[in-house]
Design an enzyme around this catalytic site. Structure first.
Site, mmCIF file in Angstrom:
data_model
loop_
_atom_site.group_PDB
_atom_site.id
_atom_site.type_symbol
_atom_site.label_atom_id
_atom_site.label_comp_id
_atom_site.label_asym_id
_atom_site.label_seq_id
_atom_site.Cartn_x
_atom_site.Cartn_y
_atom_site.Cartn_z
ATOM 1 N N SER A 164 85.585 75.540 29.959
ATOM 2 C CA SER A 164 85.893 76.427 31.073
ATOM 3 C C SER A 164 85.181 77.756 30.897
ATOM 4 C CB SER A 164 87.409 76.647 31.127
ATOM 5 O OG SER A 164 87.754 77.779 31.902
ATOM 6 N N GLU A 166 86.624 80.317 30.969
ATOM 7 C CA GLU A 166 87.567 81.117 30.188
ATOM 8 C C GLU A 166 87.106 81.295 28.747
ATOM 9 O OE1 GLU A 166 90.610 82.695 30.801
ATOM 10 O OE2 GLU A 166 90.124 82.488 32.923
ATOM 11 N N TYR A 188 94.473 79.472 26.471
ATOM 12 C CA TYR A 188 93.742 78.403 27.159
ATOM 13 C C TYR A 188 92.254 78.488 26.828
ATOM 14 C CZ TYR A 188 91.627 75.775 31.011
ATOM 15 O OH TYR A 188 90.877 74.899 31.760
ATOM 16 N N GLU A 225 99.319 74.332 44.372
ATOM 17 C CA GLU A 225 99.493 75.526 45.199
ATOM 18 C C GLU A 225 99.620 76.825 44.412
ATOM 19 O OE1 GLU A 225 102.608 74.938 48.045
ATOM 20 O OE2 GLU A 225 101.745 73.048 48.770
#
Length: 360
Positions: A164, A166, A188, A225
């Site tokens: 990612s 990240e 993460y 969501e």
């Protein structure tokens, strides 16, 4: 009875050899027929059909990847948690605990895939601070277990690890490339960075075809969501239908590099099928702010978002990077990858999907 005995023997041979076998008659004689040519498998023979093993197959990326591979005639096997009882159309499910190395290795031995796509992760970054230890542990244990299984079961298996943006934390250079320093600032991101390093280490030490995709934000109507893109598109649809009256958001100036998840999974497959494994950034090469996202989503339903959006500081993420942007040049040059859906098209797709679901 004799024919029944032969049929039972064929069934046992199929199970041992991993071949598609059937009974047939040729010039009056009973024959055992092999369906299609065979390819290498350590110690025994296997069907020619490609077989992919996917973790996270029930998520956004996994579902798009499974559909893409199935459409190309690839057999797809998904891993699910013990007792999960998942169901994905066209996908055979097997149980394995990704936090247990022996369970992961057992799954690889049982399935004998020729390619593995390791996508499973706790993908909502803020939640990684609530459960930092299991977040990092699962990323590292599962990745090292898959790589160790490949080394010991079949080194020809090709491996893809989903990393990612990240991993870059708050980057000091823009856009970010495969050479941008890795400096994660979340559990993460740390887990993904360790998985990237493990994949690189095994690739170099054991000469494995193991690649890592450094995936920038990629969205679709299948996004949960709690992600801001889906939160915005669903709210625009709901407000336009008179079902809701406001949308509360944090920093509207935060900007991200957003692509369509369907384009991103095509890049994963290209990595696995390329001659040269490595690390590749998959991104659009563009940044868009939350304000731009609001303009497109609410504009798509003929509304002015300024009439409905409330800025609420509780939704601000502390210490997050304000703007990130990936450079996909290497993937474009070496893999021939390119995105097919631009940002405006992505937002319109998501709003239309939310309108359709809300009107059911």
């Amino acid at each position: 009875p004799a024919a029944d005995d032969v049929a039972a023997g064929v069934a046992r041979a199929e199970d041992v050899l991993g071949l598609g076998l059937r009974l047939g008659v040729h010039r009056g004689h009973l024959r055992i027929i092999v369906d299609g040519p065979t390819v290498r498998r350590p110690g025994i023979l296997r069907r020619m059909a490609a077989r992919a093993l996917i973790t996270g197959v029930g998520g956004q990326d996994g579902s798009y990847l499974a559909e893409h591979l199935l459409a190309r005639g690839v057999e797809v096997v998904g891993i699910e948690r013990p007792g999960a009882a998942s169901a994905v159309d066209g996908v055979t499910m097997v149980e394995a605990d990704l936090s247990d190395a022996s369970s992961v290795i057992g799954a690889v031995e049982a399935v004998r895939p020729d390619r593995i796509f390791h996508l499973a992760a706790a993908s909502f970054v803020p939640d990684s601070w609530l459960h930092p230890t299991p977040t990092v542990s699962m990323a590292t244990v599962s990745t090292s277990a898959f790589l160790d299984a490949i080394v010991n079961v079949d080194r020809s298996i090709r491996f893809f690890q989903a990393a990612s943006a990240e991993v870059f934390g708050r980057p000091t250079e823009t856009p970010q490339t495969e050479n941008t320093p890795i400096a994660p600032i979340t559990p993460y991101g740390a887990g993904k960075a360790l998985a990237l390093f493990l994949t690189r280490m095994y690739r170099e030490r054991f000469d494995l075809h193991a690649s890592t995709g450094i995936l920038f934000n990629h969205e679709s109507p299948r996004r949960p969501e709690q992600f801001v893109t889906r939160k915005v598109t669903r709210a625009a649809a709901a407000i336009s239908l008179g079902l809701e009256s406001e949308l509360r958001l944090g920093n509207l100036d935060a900007a991200r590099d957003w692509s369509f998840a369907g384009d991103t999974v095509r890049g994963m497959v290209l990595m696995v099928e390329s001659d040269k494994p490595g690390e590749y950034v998959l991104a659009s090469g563009e940044t868009h702010s939350i304000r731009q996202l609001l303009d497109l989503a609410f504009g798509h339903v003929g509304l002015d978002w300024g009439d409905y959006v409330v800025v609420d500081e509780q939704f601000n993420r502390p210490h997050e990077a304000v703007s990130i942007c990936g450079d996909p040049t290497k993937a474009e040059r070496e893999l021939g990858w390119h995105r097919e859906v631009d940002f405006a098209g992505l937002v319109a797709m998501m709003v239309d999907a939310d309108l359709a679901s809300l009107q059911l």
